[in-house]
Write a protein that holds these residues in place. Structure first.
Motif, PDB file in Angstrom:
ATOM      1  N   SER A 184      34.959  18.097  29.069  1.00 14.65           N
ATOM      2  CA  SER A 184      33.689  18.531  28.387  1.00 14.65           C
ATOM      3  C   SER A 184      32.847  17.424  27.663  1.00 14.65           C
ATOM      4  CB  SER A 184      33.776  19.803  27.487  1.00 14.65           C
ATOM      5  OG  SER A 184      34.886  19.460  26.439  1.00 14.65           O
ATOM      6  N   THR A 185      33.490  17.049  26.491  1.00 14.35           N
ATOM      7  CA  THR A 185      32.944  15.923  25.689  1.00 14.35           C
ATOM      8  C   THR A 185      33.715  14.889  25.441  1.00 14.35           C
ATOM      9  OG1 THR A 185      33.538  17.125  23.541  1.00 14.35           O
ATOM     10  CG2 THR A 185      31.403  17.554  24.557  1.00 14.35           C
ATOM     11  N   GLN A 186      34.738  14.874  26.280  1.00 14.46           N
ATOM     12  CA  GLN A 186      35.550  13.542  25.935  1.00 14.46           C
ATOM     13  C   GLN A 186      35.286  12.485  26.479  1.00 14.46           C
ATOM     14  OE1 GLN A 186      36.365  16.524  27.463  1.00 14.46           O
ATOM     15  NE2 GLN A 186      38.017  17.619  26.402  1.00 14.46           N
ATOM     16  N   ASN A 187      35.961  11.128  26.118  1.00 13.81           N
ATOM     17  CA  ASN A 187      35.419   9.926  26.623  1.00 13.81           C
ATOM     18  C   ASN A 187      36.127   9.344  28.019  1.00 13.81           C
ATOM     19  OD1 ASN A 187      33.903   9.765  24.363  1.00 13.81           O
ATOM     20  ND2 ASN A 187      35.589   8.984  23.135  1.00 13.81           N
ATOM     21  N   PHE A 188      36.967  10.017  28.525  1.00 13.19           N
ATOM     22  CA  PHE A 188      37.769   9.356  29.511  1.00 13.19           C
ATOM     23  C   PHE A 188      36.934   9.576  30.805  1.00 13.19           C
ATOM     24  CE2 PHE A 188      39.704  13.834  29.209  1.00 13.19           C
ATOM     25  CZ  PHE A 188      39.183  14.293  30.732  1.00 13.19           C
ATOM     26  N   LYS A 189      37.341   8.835  31.899  1.00 11.69           N
ATOM     27  CA  LYS A 189      36.745   8.716  33.026  1.00 11.69           C
ATOM     28  C   LYS A 189      37.510   9.614  33.983  1.00 11.69           C
ATOM     29  CE  LYS A 189      33.788   5.298  31.650  1.00 11.69           C
ATOM     30  NZ  LYS A 189      34.472   5.065  30.506  1.00 11.69           N
ATOM     31  N   TYR A 190      36.993  10.343  34.854  1.00  9.51           N
ATOM     32  CA  TYR A 190      37.656  11.317  35.791  1.00  9.51           C
ATOM     33  C   TYR A 190      37.420  11.136  37.339  1.00  9.51           C
ATOM     34  CZ  TYR A 190      39.104  15.871  37.733  1.00  9.51           C
ATOM     35  OH  TYR A 190      39.907  16.958  38.787  1.00  9.51           O
ATOM     36  N   VAL A 191      38.430  10.738  38.007  1.00  8.77           N
ATOM     37  CA  VAL A 191      38.287  10.690  39.339  1.00  8.77           C
ATOM     38  C   VAL A 191      39.035  11.765  40.090  1.00  8.77           C
ATOM     39  CG1 VAL A 191      38.907   9.076  41.382  1.00  8.77           C
ATOM     40  CG2 VAL A 191      38.512   7.938  39.120  1.00  8.77           C
ATOM     41  N   GLY A 192      38.357  12.624  41.004  1.00 11.56           N
ATOM     42  CA  GLY A 192      39.109  13.734  41.798  1.00 11.56           C
ATOM     43  C   GLY A 192      39.390  13.006  43.060  1.00 11.56           C
ATOM     44  N   LEU A 193      40.475  13.165  43.756  1.00 16.74           N
ATOM     45  CA  LEU A 193      41.089  12.636  44.979  1.00 16.74           C
ATOM     46  C   LEU A 193      41.342  13.801  45.688  1.00 16.74           C
ATOM     47  CD1 LEU A 193      42.871   9.450  44.226  1.00 16.74           C
ATOM     48  CD2 LEU A 193      41.016   9.808  45.956  1.00 16.74           C
ATOM     49  N   CYS A 194      40.800  14.121  46.798  1.00 13.99           N
ATOM     50  CA  CYS A 194      41.124  15.246  47.763  1.00 13.99           C
ATOM     51  C   CYS A 194      41.044  15.122  49.293  1.00 13.99           C
ATOM     52  CB  CYS A 194      40.339  16.426  47.226  1.00 13.99           C
ATOM     53  SG  CYS A 194      40.761  18.167  47.723  1.00 13.99           S
ATOM     54  N   GLY A 195      42.036  15.458  49.932  1.00 19.62           N
ATOM     55  CA  GLY A 195      41.683  15.692  51.396  1.00 19.62           C
ATOM     56  C   GLY A 195      40.629  16.899  51.916  1.00 19.62           C
ATOM     57  N   ASN A 196      40.303  16.516  52.879  1.00 13.45           N
ATOM     58  CA  ASN A 196      39.239  17.610  53.483  1.00 13.45           C
ATOM     59  C   ASN A 196      39.917  18.684  53.938  1.00 13.45           C
ATOM     60  OD1 ASN A 196      39.894  16.125  55.948  1.00 13.45           O
ATOM     61  ND2 ASN A 196      37.814  15.101  55.675  1.00 13.45           N
ATOM     62  N   GLU A 197      41.087  18.740  54.064  1.00 11.47           N
ATOM     63  CA  GLU A 197      41.742  19.847  54.806  1.00 11.47           C
ATOM     64  C   GLU A 197      42.783  20.517  53.539  1.00 11.47           C
ATOM     65  OE1 GLU A 197      44.047  19.661  58.500  1.00 11.47           O
ATOM     66  OE2 GLU A 197      42.516  18.292  59.349  1.00 11.47           O
ATOM     67  N   ASP A 198      42.708  19.979  52.294  1.00 15.65           N
ATOM     68  CA  ASP A 198      43.412  20.437  51.281  1.00 15.65           C
ATOM     69  C   ASP A 198      42.743  21.878  50.605  1.00 15.65           C
ATOM     70  OD1 ASP A 198      44.314  20.975  48.654  1.00 15.65           O
ATOM     71  OD2 ASP A 198      44.750  18.945  48.432  1.00 15.65           O
ATOM     72  N   MET A 199      43.638  22.847  50.507  1.00 15.62           N
ATOM     73  CA  MET A 199      43.270  23.941  50.142  1.00 15.62           C
ATOM     74  C   MET A 199      42.302  24.150  48.858  1.00 15.62           C
ATOM     75  SD  MET A 199      46.538  23.887  48.837  1.00 15.62           S
ATOM     76  CE  MET A 199      47.279  24.011  47.442  1.00 15.62           C
ATOM     77  N   ASN A 200      42.549  23.065  48.086  1.00 14.83           N
ATOM     78  CA  ASN A 200      41.566  23.128  46.985  1.00 14.83           C
ATOM     79  C   ASN A 200      40.268  22.114  47.029  1.00 14.83           C
ATOM     80  OD1 ASN A 200      43.367  24.427  45.256  1.00 14.83           O
ATOM     81  ND2 ASN A 200      44.810  22.477  44.920  1.00 14.83           N
TER      82      ASN A 200
END
Length: 412
Positions: A184-200
């Protein structure tokens, strides 16, 4: 490691401001900032994954570790804490070896933390943090936390609760359902990594919309793949993005820009238009402050105007919309059947799964990937209903789980 007094006070004040129920997660950092002498231990071989290193002050907790060939015990090191959903430390470390060698990160993965109650995972993570911070001299501003699936949700929760990590590499899953575990307001960087056949996959795309809305510094890296640990090249790409967020010297950034451009043009050549579009967005958002990227802007514009891209983009949008409907129907039926397991119609499930397995010559590539996401997604939903750490299922419900799992994923 001795840190400046102002750093220790700064962190301590942050911890004191947290609600009491959250402070236990942060207590580990007190030891980190006050520890003066590293624990004596036999030197580990560099450039090799070492499994089952004991966590001090625990009965049976262990972890796997990789020390890059550039590791210097007399210098501060960056570190990546990894959480593997099945507590397989070596499996969790392997995808990070390439990035470790490129950036000099120590890679640590617990052999004890696995999918289950978050509170238990926090305790295991605390013990691991205490051990590592008293054993190695770690750079205060280069601590990363990562994980896959449930481990990704745990990693993001730890970073969100403590706000002491530089970045999160969340693979194959986003946030837990607890609001305080969400960026929300934290300082860290966020990287999402996901396959395009992943249920998420759909969840990760929705998280990107949320993070864009709150202007949280992030990126989403997708690739051709299912619900499994990303390839090393994708992990390395994530860390290159993190590196670029803090590096201000164009000369040091240029090699990463050149690699990103080459990869993107190769994606276009091989008709991976959606992945190329994502790459173009990331290149322009990351490097336009340092370089003149008029040619890249033009390439991106031409891609989006092309019939091939428009067709792929429309197909993706339709498949995501259809996926939401199918998953909603299956989950509603699953809820109903578990309420009355003896009345469950297995024939209905056989028909629905057969529709997901139908001849894929007549469907689009995006539909095929969507069917793969749906099938594995409902498989996971049913599987968790058979696990006592997640559900208190009775005998009839467990028997139904077993039957449904055999329908969705028949034995070969």
């Amino acid at each position: 490691m001795q840190l400046p007094q102002k750093s220790r006070v700064h962190i301590f004040k942050k911890i004191k401001r947290l609600p009491t129920r959250l402070r236990f997660v942060c207590k580990t950092f007190i030891l980190f900032f006050y520890s003066l002498v590293a624990n004596a231990q036999e030197p580990l071989e560099l450039g090799k994954i070492i499994d089952s290193v004991a966590v001090t002050n625990t009965k049976d907790q262990t972890y796997a570790i990789y020390l890059p060939t550039s590791f210097d015990k007399d210098a501060l090191s960056s570190i990546v804490f990894v959480f593997e959903p099945a507590a397989r430390g070596v499996i969790g470390v392997k995808p990070f070896v390439e990035a470790s060698e490129e950036f000099g990160h120590i890679i640590v993965c617990s052999n004890s933390s696995k999918n289950g109650p978050m509170e238990k995972s926090f305790e295991i993570a605390n013990a691991l943090f205490n051990h590592i911070f008293s054993t190695y001299d770690i750079k205060e501003n280069e601590m990363y936390v990562s994980g896959f699936s449930g481990g990704a949700r745990l990693a993001t929760a730890i970073a969100s609760l403590t706000n002491q990590f530089t970045g999160v590499i969340a693979c194959g899953a986003g946030f837990s359902s607890v609001p305080s575990h969400t960026p929300s307001t934290q300082n860290f960087k966020y990287v999402g990594l996901c396959g395009n056949e992943d249920m998420n996959y759909r969840e990760m795309r929705n998280n990107k919309v949320y993070l864009n809305r709150i202007k949280f510094e992030h990126t989403l890296v997708t690739f051709d793949g299912d619900h499994s640990w990303p390839p090393q090249a994708q992990i390395t790409k994530a860390f290159r993005w993190c590196y670029a967020q803090k590096e201000k010297d164009p000369n040091l950034l240029l090699p990463y820009l050149q690699k990103a451009i080459f990869e993107t043009r190769e994606l276009v050549k091989n008709d991976h238009f959606l992945l190329a579009d994502e790459n173009y967005e990331r290149i322009l958002g990351t490097y336009k402050t340092f370089f003149t990227l008029d040619s890249i802007t033009t390439e991106h514009s031409q891609l989006r105007k092309s019939k091939s891209y428009k067709k792929a983009s429309k197909s993706l949008a339709l498949s995501l919309e259809k996926e939401e409907g199918i998953m909603g129907k299956l989950r509603e039926r699953l809820k109903k059947d578990f309420a009355s397991p003896k009345k469950a119609d297995l024939g209905w499930w056989e028909k629905e799964i057969a529709n997901l397995d139908k001849d894929q010559k007549d469907i689009s590539e995006q539909q095929r990937k969507m069917f793969a996401r749906v099938k594995f997604g409902i498989f996971v939903d049913i599987y968790y209903r058979s696990q006592p750490d997640f559900y208190s299922s009775n005998e009839s419900q467990l028997a139904l789980s077993k039957k449904l799992l055999s329908i969705i994923k028949p034995k070969e």
